[in-house]
Write a protein that holds these residues in place. Sequence first.
Motif, short mmCIF file in Angstrom:
data_model
loop_
_atom_site.label_atom_id
_atom_site.label_comp_id
_atom_site.label_asym_id
_atom_site.label_seq_id
_atom_site.Cartn_x
_atom_site.Cartn_y
_atom_site.Cartn_z
N PHE A 9 0.86 -1.18 0.00
CA PHE A 9 0.00 0.00 0.00
C PHE A 9 0.90 1.23 0.00
N ASP A 10 0.54 2.25 -0.76
CA ASP A 10 1.31 3.48 -0.66
C ASP A 10 0.82 4.27 0.56
N LYS A 12 -0.62 7.14 1.05
CA LYS A 12 -1.97 7.70 0.97
C LYS A 12 -3.03 6.62 1.22
N GLU A 13 -2.83 5.46 0.63
CA GLU A 13 -3.77 4.34 0.82
C GLU A 13 -3.77 3.88 2.27
N LEU A 14 -2.59 3.80 2.88
CA LEU A 14 -2.49 3.37 4.28
C LEU A 14 -3.25 4.32 5.19
N LYS A 16 -5.67 6.39 4.45
CA LYS A 16 -7.11 6.29 4.17
C LYS A 16 -7.72 5.05 4.84
N PHE A 17 -7.02 3.92 4.71
CA PHE A 17 -7.51 2.69 5.31
C PHE A 17 -7.59 2.80 6.83
N SER A 37 1.79 -2.39 8.51
CA SER A 37 2.16 -2.62 7.12
C SER A 37 3.49 -3.38 7.10
#
Length: 62
Positions: A9-10, A12-14, A16-17, A37
């Motif tokens: 996950f990049d 930004k995705e991390l 957001k999650f 992660s």
Amino acid sequence: MKTIILHDFDQKELIKFVRLYKQLEKDSLLPEAIIASTTESSLNQLLKNLLLDLEKEHLEFT
């Protein structure tokens, strides 16, 4: 404790999650969980040892 391990996950995705999960957790729609992660180091650990390390870290910071 339940543990969620995210891989590939990049940043930004991390973020957001984690924000979404924590909101749903706060609303009692999801159980409390450790969210982590993968790292180069963690990818080489036995899963059993990784989970124990994550739980230990979680207890130290809560």
